[in-house]
Design a protein around this motif. Structure first.
Motif, short mmCIF file in Angstrom:
data_model
loop_
_atom_site.label_atom_id
_atom_site.label_comp_id
_atom_site.label_asym_id
_atom_site.label_seq_id
_atom_site.Cartn_x
_atom_site.Cartn_y
_atom_site.Cartn_z
N ALA A 169 34.14 41.16 -33.07
CA ALA A 169 32.84 40.71 -33.56
C ALA A 169 31.77 40.88 -32.48
O ALA A 169 30.65 41.34 -32.77
CB ALA A 169 32.92 39.25 -33.99
N GLN A 214 30.55 44.23 -32.29
CA GLN A 214 29.60 44.53 -33.37
C GLN A 214 28.22 43.94 -33.10
O GLN A 214 27.32 44.06 -33.92
CB GLN A 214 30.13 43.97 -34.69
N ILE A 231 27.76 40.62 -32.59
CA ILE A 231 27.71 39.28 -33.16
C ILE A 231 28.01 38.26 -32.07
O ILE A 231 28.97 38.40 -31.31
CB ILE A 231 28.75 39.14 -34.30
N TRP A 240 25.15 39.35 -39.49
CA TRP A 240 26.31 38.92 -38.71
C TRP A 240 27.41 38.37 -39.61
O TRP A 240 28.59 38.71 -39.44
CB TRP A 240 25.89 37.85 -37.71
N PHE A 276 30.97 40.19 -39.95
CA PHE A 276 32.13 39.46 -39.45
C PHE A 276 33.26 39.46 -40.48
O PHE A 276 34.43 39.63 -40.13
CB PHE A 276 31.75 38.02 -39.10
N SER A 279 34.96 42.98 -40.33
CA SER A 279 35.76 43.23 -39.13
C SER A 279 36.98 42.32 -39.07
O SER A 279 38.06 42.74 -38.65
CB SER A 279 34.91 43.07 -37.87
N THR A 280 36.84 41.08 -39.52
CA THR A 280 37.94 40.12 -39.45
C THR A 280 39.09 40.54 -40.36
O THR A 280 40.27 40.43 -40.00
CB THR A 280 37.44 38.71 -39.82
#
Length: 448
Positions: free
Chosen positions: A196, A199, A201, A231, A235, A238-239
């Motif tokens: 994150a 990215q 974030i 964000w 998130f 990506s998570t």
């Protein structure tokens, strides 16, 4: 425009220099249900777009249902010729993707800021709300918090299995808030946090939540509401990817287990004037009371946004810290609108009703419209839960009722856009009806 293109072009060229092995970049945007759609571009073509070249995708991609299908909504989808609409690159969002097997990049795109924005695109809806607030001299500062569950990567006949404890290889099937769970799952959680951050974030606090395999991630406060919602959206993407890489399945589903707490999207919002003064704290916090009153009055009409699917309504009530009525309170997690303890500079509301799988752009837009309406109307709120545990007003607990409550609400049609409200409500109605078109084993067991 030339300066804007120069900045984007510099961003793309810098990315190529720092990541020479990346050949493709996913250009992505969030649709109405909160899923990413887009195109995979060769990185050299991305330079042409950054330099001012055209970037077009079908307008109706925004209207996709939860399962990716198109619904007939007015003249959209089937009577409009499926036209393209212009998109633009969102500066500062070109980042490497580390969870795929091959080197890849990703970058957000949007129709807001183009010559003909898509009125029902979630990011455009939020952009218009923020622009109107800025013209009024109101500048929100926003922070999201997202809860999610980890499951085993493999499903059991379509049903989720508890995540395996990396130390014991046993199922993490015990609800707890123990700090040790953060240690046991530290490898995957640390990778989620670092990814994150890669990215762009700002990850702050990580918490082991009450449900088995449930965690919460907090983000830093931002004075850019669009970026804060970016964000939250990025998130989630990506998570999920990082979890699969580690042999887990991460889900932001609102209520995966009936017997355990659901997952929420909590949004902290404070409002400042042009001089940096906290608007909510002025005049013995009277604006705070007005803002709360506006939020609570509009909340029952925003339920299709806060609970965007059948499962999300299951989260409301029955377990800890999930309200079934529109309520507020100081330092009270049973309230939909909580006022955390803080000094006057940081006085804010925490909106706790939305499910974790709600669309972050639309959730924030609905919250801000409630605050704006309250500040304009200057009405007093109902009693806080601190004074009366039974205080609260009812809101819909079923999708079709919620859609009816939203579609004809005059303030929402004015502040969010009538076209958006009509399109969104019909999308939710069609999705809900499509979900009902399957007879499951329980139905046969009960009624055969």
């Amino acid at each position: 425009m030339k300066s804007h293109s120069s900045t984007l072009l510099a961003e793309v060229r810098s990315f190529r220099q720092n990541h020479p092995d990346v050949r493709y970049v996913d250009l992505i945007a969030l649709d109405i249900p909160g899923h990413f759609y887009g195109k995979r571009y060769p990185v050299e073509m991305l330079e042409k777009v950054a330099a001012g070249g055209p970037l077009k995708l079908p307008q109706n991609a925004v209207l996709l249902g939860v399962q990716g299908g198109l619904f007939k909504i007015g003249d959209y989808c089937f009577n409009d010729g499926d036209p393209d609409a212009n998109r633009r690159l969102v500066p500062g969002t070109l980042k490497p993707v580390s969870w795929e097997s091959q080197p890849l990049g990703q970058m957000l795109i949007t129709s807001d800021g183009t010559q003909a924005p898509i009125e029902f695109e979630p990011r455009e809806v939020l952009a218009k709300v923020l622009e109107r607030l800025h013209h009024k001299g109101i500048h929100p500062v926003v922070a999201f918090e997202l809860e999610f569950y980890l499951f085993d990567k493999q499903l059991d006949n379509g049903l989720p299995q508890f995540a395996r404890d990396p130390l014991s290889d046993d199922a993490d099937d015990q609800p707890n808030l123990h700090i040790e769970r953060l240690s046991r799952f530290s490898e995957v959680l640390d990778d989620m946090a670092q990814t994150a951050k890669d990215q762009g974030i700002d990850i702050t606090v990580i918490t082991a939540e009450l449900g088995p395999g449930q965690f919460e991630i907090n983000f830093g406060h931002l004075d850019d509401g669009l970026r804060a919602a970016d964000w939250a959206a990025l998130f989630c993407r990506s998570t999920r990817g990082v979890a699969l890489k580690h042999g887990y399945r991460a889900s932001f589903m609102a209520k995966p287990y009936l017997q355990f707490p659901g997952s929420g999207m909590h949004v902290h919002v404070s409002l400042y004037d042009g001089a940096g003064n906290n608007i909510l704290a002025a005049h013995q916090q009277q604006p705070l009371r007005h803002a709360v009153a506006g939020c609570l009055e509009l909340l029952p009409h925003c339920m299709p946004i806060f609970s965007p699917n059948h499962n999300a309504f299951r989260r409301l009530g029955g377990t800890v810290n999930a309200a079934t009525r529109a309520s507020w309170g100081f330092e009270d997690r049973d309230a939909c609108v909580r006022i955390p303890e803080s000094d006057p500079r940081n006085l804010r509301i925490e909106h706790r009703l939305a499910s974790a799988d709600a669309n972050p752009y639309l959730v924030l837009a609905a919250i801000l419209v409630g605050l704006e309406y309250g500040l304009d109307a200057k009405r007093e709120p109902i009693a806080p839960l601190n004074d009366d545990r039974n205080s609260g007003t009812d809101f819909p607990l079923e999708m079709l009722e919620a859609v009816r409550a939203m579609q004809h609400q005059a303030v929402l049609r004015d502040k969010l856009g009538a076209e958006f409200v009509d399109v969104y409500c019909e999308n939710k109605r069609q999705d809900h009806l499509a979900f009902q078109q399957e007879i499951n084993a329980r139905e046969y067991r009960w009624f055969l």
